[in-house]
Enzyme design. Structure first.
Site, PDB file in Angstrom:
ATOM      1  N   ASP A 479       0.846  -1.061   0.050  1.00  0.00           N
ATOM      2  CA  ASP A 479       0.273   0.026   0.504  1.00  0.00           C
ATOM      3  C   ASP A 479       1.105   1.664  -0.444  1.00  0.00           C
ATOM      4  O   ASP A 479       2.313   1.328   0.609  1.00  0.00           O
ATOM      5  CB  ASP A 479      -0.706   0.086   0.976  1.00  0.00           C
ATOM      6  CG  ASP A 479      -2.455   0.683   1.101  1.00  0.00           C
ATOM      7  OD1 ASP A 479      -2.238   1.361   0.340  1.00  0.00           O
ATOM      8  OD2 ASP A 479      -3.463   0.340   2.076  1.00  0.00           O
ATOM      9  N   ASP A 548     -10.794   1.985  -3.701  1.00  0.00           N
ATOM     10  CA  ASP A 548     -11.286   2.521  -1.624  1.00  0.00           C
ATOM     11  C   ASP A 548     -12.755   2.133  -1.809  1.00  0.00           C
ATOM     12  O   ASP A 548     -13.528   1.751  -0.599  1.00  0.00           O
ATOM     13  CB  ASP A 548     -10.884   3.282  -1.007  1.00  0.00           C
ATOM     14  CG  ASP A 548      -9.530   2.759  -0.273  1.00  0.00           C
ATOM     15  OD1 ASP A 548      -8.725   1.803  -0.412  1.00  0.00           O
ATOM     16  OD2 ASP A 548      -8.950   3.758   0.328  1.00  0.00           O
TER      17      ASP A 548
HETATM   18  C1  GLA Z   1      -5.921   1.812   2.164  1.00  0.00           C
HETATM   19  C2  GLA Z   1      -6.298   1.052   1.130  1.00  0.00           C
HETATM   20  C3  GLA Z   1      -7.188   0.172   2.276  1.00  0.00           C
HETATM   21  C4  GLA Z   1      -6.399  -0.284   3.371  1.00  0.00           C
HETATM   22  C5  GLA Z   1      -6.507   0.437   3.774  1.00  0.00           C
HETATM   23  C6  GLA Z   1      -5.788   0.173   5.170  1.00  0.00           C
HETATM   24  O1  GLA Z   1      -6.539   2.854   2.084  1.00  0.00           O
HETATM   25  O2  GLA Z   1      -6.761   1.164   0.166  1.00  0.00           O
HETATM   26  O3  GLA Z   1      -7.589  -1.137   0.925  1.00  0.00           O
HETATM   27  O4  GLA Z   1      -5.667  -1.494   2.910  1.00  0.00           O
HETATM   28  O5  GLA Z   1      -5.052   0.827   3.316  1.00  0.00           O
HETATM   29  O6  GLA Z   1      -5.097   1.339   6.735  1.00  0.00           O
END
Ligand code: GLA
Length: 731
Positions: A479, A548
């Site tokens: 990420d 997201d």
């Molecule tokens: C990002 C990702 C999510 C999750 C969060 C965790 O927003 O896109 O899917 O993994 O981080 O903090």
């Protein structure tokens, strides 16, 4: 596929059965762009471009013809301050403070295959006979700098891959203020510009508008490719639809800041450019050294936007994504993020794992919150050690538990970030990316680590290796949850203008090391969803968390836009809870499933809280998906009805290579009273084959389905309804 140079006319012609690309050497050895488009039998003759005197068009000093001016020529890589007043492709600062340069043709080379770009993600060949490469060298003899334009044509794609090298033969350094990967001029401006703009949770909305006089810029100054703009632009004939018409796409294989300029000049000619954004870029090329730009993938399609997308999908699938999973069926996963957020303990995870296993899920992914003392997003990034209070038996025990249930185990990392409240920050506060003597801004309570520095990368690499060597891990979600600001070096002698590109090269170096050392891991890239969904990351990581936003209705837009350039096998798509956490909307399990089944299916909700009926639906969805995922992930994808057309509908379909099997997805987001009857015409079937439709059991010839069409949605009642129809050949 051929690359040919005609010595009489001084025209280069790159061609295969789909496309031609022509370049000519003109007056004073300037390089002109002559053609990119449908395959031509012949090369254009030199000198067919009208050389006509135009007032206020400067003529290079030693030009033979007063009419020859760079300001109206169609150029191949526009220069600087030689009378071309349009956007330049580069800007070099010489050590004496001058910046005027004059690059003229010097020579060329034709190579079998495709030469490697050092340290950058790139398209590749599996054998030399798949591609040919043309290298054209331009030289500024006074300043002793060369520009090498590199073009690769592949045997079977309507694609040219381009990049540029700057070679410093001077005895002193030169400084690149701007070094784009490509520039190309079209003789007219009868184009629509298509781009994918968005924001967090609203990624890649398809935007289309007519271009007009002046410069339109699509770019990112966020340190990363961003949610806001994809490093992609297309120029389409205004009559081009999804299914027919000409379109030219340009996509950059890079993960840092980019810029694309689209300029219409006073003669209504159009320049299109793509490359690293000059905003945070100033690169010193030492005497005797080179600078290599990232590459661009340029597609020409005469078959509409679907034709362009299919070229990109096929090309990325076969020539860019290099994981061992590139052609493998991707596992159905459960991710605990929206099920638990940071609030989990072993027992909670076990319950989720147990439920997932009986539902047919194949991969359990433990998301954020498993390390340091991470109970919320204010702490512990940089401390990649298990959080024992949450997981007292450790990660290995959890991985074993998952494996015993017959599933694979995946783990979340955010390696490029650091929390102020972390052991790493306490021992290395100077590792934060930031300008000298300036405070760095926080975002999501975190700083970016300065990955331009090898010692920083090495520390994180070592921490990751420790986890990966101790715990059996099958999948990693990588990420990147903020944009960069105050881009510079706090504590090294490297100039700020080099930090960002060095950061990206450092990131690539680390990814190269990891994918080489751990070839069995399936990598998924993520940046707050799809903030870094670019071909550069795709080279290392065959999957991306698309957004997201897991709301099925929003996902229709997001997945539709994403599919313009990205292959379906790369697109993570999850069923989440209802009401949806991002938009508060409630949609049936059926339609949530239908939206997610059009990508790499996953689940991101607390399965243990579902009703018996919902649990049954999940099982059925997974069963269906496993039977059809090869077709969905690797079949030919065609968009049929755009959710951006504001008619509250969307449709797309997948067809296998032999055209014996297809599946159609139809979605209705808002019901209309007394609605029209939509006769949907299918695409890509075989006219002579007979197909049975799963929803009626009726059999039609392919031509009936493609040219007459089928009625499928008149019985849908209510908002957020969907249908999936299987189309199978009957013999
Ligand atoms: C990002 C990702 C999510 C999750 C969060 C965790 O927003 O896109 O899917 O993994 O981080 O903090």
């Amino acid at each position: 596929m051929n690359i040919y140079f005609d010595e009489n006319t001084s025209v280069f012609h790159l061609s295969n059965s789909k496309i031609s690309y022509q370049i000519s050497i003109e007056e004073q050895k300037y390089l002109a762009h002559r053609y990119f488009g449908k395959n031509l039998k012949q090369h254009t003759f030199k000198g067919d471009y009208p050389v006509v005197y135009r007032s206020f068009g400067p003529n290079p000093i030693d030009a033979q013809q007063a009419g020859f001016s760079l300001n109206n020529q169609l150029l191949e890589y526009s220069g600087n301050d030689n009378g071309d007043f349009r956007e330049s492709s580069f800007q070099i600062n010489f050590s004496d403070g001058s910046y005027v340069s004059q690059f003229r043709y010097k020579g060329f080379e034709i190579l079998e295959g495709k030469p490697e770009l050092k340290g950058l993600p790139q398209s590749f060949t599996n054998s030399d006979n798949e591609a040919k490469t043309l290298k054209i060298t331009l030289e500024d003899t006074r300043n002793k700098v060369q520009i090498i334009l590199i073009y690769t044509i592949f045997s079977d794609y309507g694609i040219i891959v381009r990049s540029t090298v700057f070679k410093n033969l001077n005895h002193e350094s030169v400084f690149l203020d701007k070094a784009l990967s490509m520039s190309m001029d079209f003789p007219h401006s009868n184009f629509d510009l298509i781009q994918l703009s968005g924001s967090w949770a609203r990624e890649r909305e398809m935007i289309r508008h007519k271009i007009n006089r002046g410069v339109t810029k699509v770019d990112s100054k966020r340190g990363t490719t961003s949610h806001n703009y994809q490093p992609f632009v297309a120029l389409a004939d205004p009559n081009t639809t999804e299914h027919k018409g000409e379109v030219f796409g340009v996509h950059l294989v890079y993960t840092g800041e980019f810029v694309s300029n689209i300029e219409v000049d006073e003669y209504n000619q159009t320049r299109i450019q793509m490359g690293i954004n000059p905003a945070h870029f100033n690169w010193e090329v030492l005497s005797g050294e080179e600078f290599q730009t990232p590459e661009t993938v340029m597609v020409y399609s005469p078959d509409g936007l679907n034709g362009m997308s299919q070229e990109y999908h096929r090309f990325y699938q076969n020539q860019l994504i290099r994981s061992k999973y590139t052609k493998e069926e991707r596992p159905v996963l459960i991710n605990n993020w929206e099920a638990t957020y940071f609030d989990f303990k072993e027992e909670k995870l076990h319950a989720l794992i147990d439920e997932a296993a009986v539902s047919g899920v194949e991969l359990f992914v433990l998301d954020d919150g498993w390390f340091g003392k991470r109970d919320d997003d204010r702490t512990s990034l940089g401390d990649w050690k298990v959080y024992e209070e949450k997981l007292p038996s450790g990660l290995k025990a959890l991985s074993d538990y998952v494996h015993e249930k017959g599933m694979k185990f995946g783990l979340w990392f955010e390696p490029e970030m650091i929390s102020e409240d972390s052991d790493l920050y306490r021992s290395h506060p100077d590792w934060v990316l930031g300008a000298k003597n300036r405070q760095s801004s926080v975002s999501r309570n975190q700083f970016v680590l300065d990955f331009s520095r090898p010692e920083v990368r090495e520390n994180i690499l070592e921490q990751m290796r420790k986890v990966l060597d101790e715990v059996p891990i099958d999948y990693i979600k990588w990420d990147f949850n903020r944009n960069m600001s105050e881009i510079g070096s706090r504590n090294s002698s490297v100039r700020d203008g080099e930090i960002l590109h060095r950061y990206i090269l450092g990131l690539y170096d680390m990814l190269e090391t990891l994918v080489t050392e751990y070839p069995d891991i399936l990598w998924e890239s993520c940046s707050g969803g799809g903030g870094r969904y670019d071909p550069g990351m795709l080279y290392y990581m065959p999957q991306t968390w698309t957004s997201d936003n897991t709301d099925a209705a929003s996902r229709l837009d997001i997945q539709y836009g994403t599919s313009l350039v990205m292959p379906i096998s790369s697109m993570g798509a999850h069923v989440s809870a209802t009401p949806n956490h991002q938009v508060g909307r409630s949609i049936s399990m059926e339609m949530r499933g239908h939206a997610a089944m059009a990508g790499n299916l996953g689940y991101e909700l607390d399965l243990t809280e579902l009703s018996a009926d919902e649990k049954e639906q999940v099982k059925t969805q997974i069963e269906w998906y496993k039977k059809h995922r090869k077709l969905i992930q690797y079949g030919e994808f065609t968009r049929l009805i755009s959710p951006f057309d504001k008619n509250h509908k969307a449709a797309w379909m997948f067809t296998n290579e032999s055209k014996s099997q297809a599946v159609l997805f139809f979605y209705q987001t808002m019901a209309r009273a007394n609605d029209s009857f939509d006769q949907i015409r299918l695409v890509g079937l075989d006219s002579d084959k007979q197909y049975k439709l799963s929803h009626t059991g009726e059999v039609y010839y392919g031509d009936e389905l493609m040219y007459r069409g089928v009625y499928i949605n008149h019985d849908l009642h209510g908002d957020y309804q969907s249908k999936v129809i299987e189309i199978n050949e009957v013999k």
